[in-house]
Enzyme design. Structure first.
Site, PDB file in Angstrom:
ATOM      1  N   GLU A   1       0.851  -1.180   0.000  1.00 51.17           N
ATOM      2  CA  GLU A   1       0.000   0.000   0.000  1.00 51.17           C
ATOM      3  C   GLU A   1       0.892   1.237   0.000  1.00 51.17           C
ATOM      4  O   GLU A   1       2.081   1.149   0.311  1.00 51.17           O
ATOM      5  CB  GLU A   1      -0.912  -0.021   1.231  1.00 51.17           C
ATOM      6  CG  GLU A   1      -1.838  -1.232   1.202  1.00 51.17           C
ATOM      7  CD  GLU A   1      -2.863  -1.244   2.329  1.00 51.17           C
ATOM      8  OE1 GLU A   1      -2.723  -0.446   3.277  1.00 51.17           O
ATOM      9  OE2 GLU A   1      -3.796  -2.063   2.239  1.00 51.17           O
ATOM     10  N   PRO A   2       0.326   2.395  -0.340  1.00 52.17           N
ATOM     11  CA  PRO A   2       1.157   3.609  -0.390  1.00 52.17           C
ATOM     12  C   PRO A   2       1.873   3.872   0.930  1.00 52.17           C
ATOM     13  O   PRO A   2       3.010   4.324   0.959  1.00 52.17           O
ATOM     14  CB  PRO A   2       0.145   4.710  -0.703  1.00 52.17           C
ATOM     15  CG  PRO A   2      -0.976   4.020  -1.400  1.00 52.17           C
ATOM     16  CD  PRO A   2      -1.052   2.648  -0.805  1.00 52.17           C
TER      17      PRO A   2
ATOM     18  N   GLN B   1      30.721  -1.146 -17.192  1.00 48.38           N
ATOM     19  CA  GLN B   1      32.114  -0.717 -17.135  1.00 48.38           C
ATOM     20  C   GLN B   1      32.965  -1.399 -18.213  1.00 48.38           C
ATOM     21  O   GLN B   1      33.824  -0.771 -18.817  1.00 48.38           O
ATOM     22  CB  GLN B   1      32.684  -1.014 -15.740  1.00 48.38           C
ATOM     23  CG  GLN B   1      33.997  -0.333 -15.433  1.00 48.38           C
ATOM     24  CD  GLN B   1      33.830   1.175 -15.272  1.00 48.38           C
ATOM     25  OE1 GLN B   1      32.730   1.672 -15.020  1.00 48.38           O
ATOM     26  NE2 GLN B   1      34.911   1.924 -15.440  1.00 48.38           N
TER      27      GLN B   1
ATOM     28  N   GLU C   1       9.376  -7.813  -3.841  1.00 46.88           N
ATOM     29  CA  GLU C   1       9.151  -9.060  -3.077  1.00 46.88           C
ATOM     30  C   GLU C   1       9.912  -9.031  -1.752  1.00 46.88           C
ATOM     31  O   GLU C   1      10.511 -10.027  -1.349  1.00 46.88           O
ATOM     32  CB  GLU C   1       9.580 -10.306  -3.882  1.00 46.88           C
ATOM     33  CG  GLU C   1       9.096 -10.385  -5.306  1.00 46.88           C
ATOM     34  CD  GLU C   1       7.628 -10.731  -5.457  1.00 46.88           C
ATOM     35  OE1 GLU C   1       6.873 -10.527  -4.482  1.00 46.88           O
ATOM     36  OE2 GLU C   1       7.236 -11.153  -6.541  1.00 46.88           O
TER      37      GLU C   1
END
Lengths: 259, 382
Positions: free
Chosen positions: B130-131, B338, B365
């Site tokens: 959720e936010p 690189q 995750e």
């Protein structure tokens, strides 16, 4: 509807391919051998016909033992079974001999439609569909970019350099296809598993009633006398522009008949 | 390309890996730049993979799955990720989204939904974060209130992969009191009234994979779409996440392998001071370290997978695999940029894309900090 798809195992056209130095035949041992690309389109077309009209799809291959890998690969796309013509005496067989053997096998199966790729990536002769149709006394609808079936009537759009021709024939017929006809499906994992259990009938020349003298090296009317490596690409022609570069480019293109 | 030697449990697993390479080379490698460039989700490609059987690999055959052990499924993901990470991630997320129904659904629910989920016709999303927080999932605030035969869901979910393209959303919402035991799992179809997909996030990488917030405004979900019992949601979510972590580890290994393969080929071709740059020890050692780290990450991932396959506890090993593989992928992709030098910094070469994509694997995750927390707690407990 009974459909047979001709499948040829060829050296991967994406890799380096060679002829054998001793007998001028394609070196299949050093190459990654795959299903002839155009044949995958023939398999796809056969499966679409089957989905629309029912019936069964059989793969027919003439080739050495290892061609069985390509047969399994073809079966994993969905066909019902396969016939593998396998005989040591077939080594060195030319197109005419191949058509004799495949025609004998097709007579046993007695299909309504024989589908095949318009050409193979190794020999590229485009002659086999015609030879087969001639031997079987049936129509050859070659170079199809579209195939439709209504009852026993087959209609193709034959791809030409300028456009296409509409050609029709009644079944049974041989239909060869170009890669413009469809987009072949990938095998599925389930299809791969199922393919292991599908019937593959192995036939010898004796089974087909073809004598060894009619095929192989002895029966071949054509052969490769010699071969040499393609010369390395020569350096291109550089045009240095000192005011008339454009003219030189146009002259080059005109001389080479590009324009 | 250095070929990866794989120890696989069955002949059919070899066939599956061959099929995966074919799909990876013919479908993914050819199209990745086009779709990533446009930021377009490759729905048809995912469907093709589904029809080939790649969307239901670890699930039972009776519902259309392939019943493959995790050690095989993860290697499939790895190969896909080496060509196109967003597609591998899509399959990992989808497999995660099938987990609740497959493992906690009733027989009727499985029969009803799993065949289409596993066949690739229905694509899934997983709405846990959720936010206000992703790591602290036990305190989520989206609510689902039951009224007769429906749950009415209110709240906002964040970082939802497949937002807007998914056909179903696993929604973890609070049906009870505070804490983990008050959470339930609902399977909301994408056409649920009141389910709104918000503006797409402008992500650093995985640009073909849509990510957005999904808000629920009195979204009515029929009660027969409750997966598991009320209050079981957190347990379901955590179980799915253990498996999901292995999926991310596989994406990380594949991504790093893709970067290494590309940089190695480049280093053989690129000459400086009259010799291929791979013949300079400075470059060769960077490649050698990358190769070694990738092998180590793959081994760790497969060890965790084999524990899972044999029914042993594996969540700590999964956390280690996700942590190690994604940190490794960040390091390796940085080094592969690189190796290419200036060429590595421009989008003409895929190492630039791999580098941007690696970062997210340290975050999703469960951030790598959360993985360390999980591993640390297990040490404290022993």
């Amino acid at each position: 509807m009974k459909i047979v798809v001709l499948v040829k195992q060829v050296p991967d056209s994406g890799a380096e391919r060679n002829l054998r130095p001793d007998d001028n035949t394609v070196d299949r041992s050093s190459a990654n051998n795959v299903i002839n690309e155009m044949d995958e389109y023939a398999i796809e077309e056969a499966l679409r016909l089957q989905e629309a009209h029912g019936g069964e799809v059989t793969i027919l291959t003439m080739g050495p033992e290892r061609a069985s890998e390509s047969i399994r690969k073809a079966l994993s796309m969905g066909p019902d079974g396969a016939v593998h013509v396998l005989d040591n005496a077939l080594s060195g067989t030319d197109a005419l001999g191949t058509s004799r053997v495949l025609a004998a096998a097709l007579q046993r199966i007695n299909p309504d439609v024989v589908l095949c790729g318009a050409e193979s990536t190794d020999a590229g002769g485009q002659v086999l569909p015609h030879m087969l149709a001639e031997r079987l006394g049936i129509a050859a609808l070659t170079g199809a970019r579209k195939l439709t079936v209504e009852g026993s009537q087959l209609t193709i759009e034959r791809q030409t350099e300028e456009g296409y021709e509409v050609v029709t024939a009644a079944t049974p017929a041989v239909v060869s296809v170009w890669d413009t006809i469809n987009e072949p499906r990938y095998p599925s994992f389930k299809g791969i598993m199922a393919a292991k259990k599908k019937p593959v009938e192995t036939l010898s020349l004796a089974d087909l009633g073809v004598s060894a003298e009619q095929v192989g090296w002895t029966g071949a009317l054509t052969g490769v006398a010699s071969h040499s490596k393609r010369p390395p690409r020569s350096a291109g022609q550089k045009v240095a522009d000192s005011g008339e570069g454009g003219v030189q480019l146009v002259e080059f293109l005109t001389n080479e008949k590009f324009v | 390309m250095a070929s990866v030697v794989r120890m696989l449990p069955t002949p059919e697993a070899h066939d599956l890996i061959d099929l995966t390479y074919e799909l990876a080379d013919k479908e993914l490698a050819m199209k990745v730049d086009e779709f990533e460039g446009r930021g377009e989700f490759p729905r048809e490609i995912i469907r093709t993979l589904g029809r080939s059987g790649l969307l239901g690999l670890p699930y039972p055959a009776e519902y259309g799955g392939a019943e493959q052990p995790y050690e095989v499924y993860l290697q499939v993901l790895e190969i896909l990720a080496s060509r196109w990470a967003a597609v591998a991630e899509a399959i990992s997320v989808h497999t995660l989204a099938c987990y609740p129904v497959a493992h906690h659904g009733t027989p009727e629910q499985r029969q009803r939904w799993l065949p289409e989920m596993l066949g690739g016709e229905l694509l899934g999303a997983y709405c846990l974060s959720e936010p206000a927080g992703g790591s602290d999932a036990a305190n989520l605030s989206t609510r689902a209130v039951k009224d007769r035969d429906r749950y009415f869901v209110n709240g906002t979910k964040a970082w939802i992969t497949h937002a807007g393209v998914a056909d179903f959303y696993n929604v973890f919402a609070r049906t009870g009191g505070p804490g983990p035991k008050g959470i339930s799992c609902l399977l909301a179809p994408s056409d649920t009234a009141g389910l709104h997909v918000q503006a797409r996030e402008r992500t650093m990488g995985l640009k073909s994979s849509p990510v957005a917030q999904v808000s629920f405004d009195d979204a009515a979900v029929p009660e027969d779409r409750l997966v598991g019992q009320e209050g079981e949601g957190f347990r379901i979510a955590m179980g799915a996440l253990d498996s999901g972590r292995l999926g991310i580890a596989a994406c990380a290994v594949g991504l790093a392998q893709g970067a290494l393969d590309y940089a190695t080929a480049y280093a053989k071709d690129r000459t400086q001071f009259g010799q291929a740059i791979i013949d300079f020890q400075a470059v060769a050692f960077m490649l050698a370290d990358a190769d070694t780290q990738i092998s180590a990450a793959r081994a760790l991932m497969l060890h965790a997978a084999r524990l899972r396959d044999h029914g042993h506890p594996y969540s700590i090993e999964a956390a280690k695999a996700k942590l190690f593989a994604s940190d490794m992928a960040m390091k390796v992709t940085t080094d592969m940029v690189q190796v290419l030098g200036g060429a590595g910094y421009v989008a003409d070469h895929p190492v630039e894309r791999y580098f941007r994509e690696a970062k997210v694997l340290q975050i999703v995750e469960g951030t790598n900090q959360i993985q360390r927390l999980v591993i640390g707690r297990s040490l404290a407990k022993d």
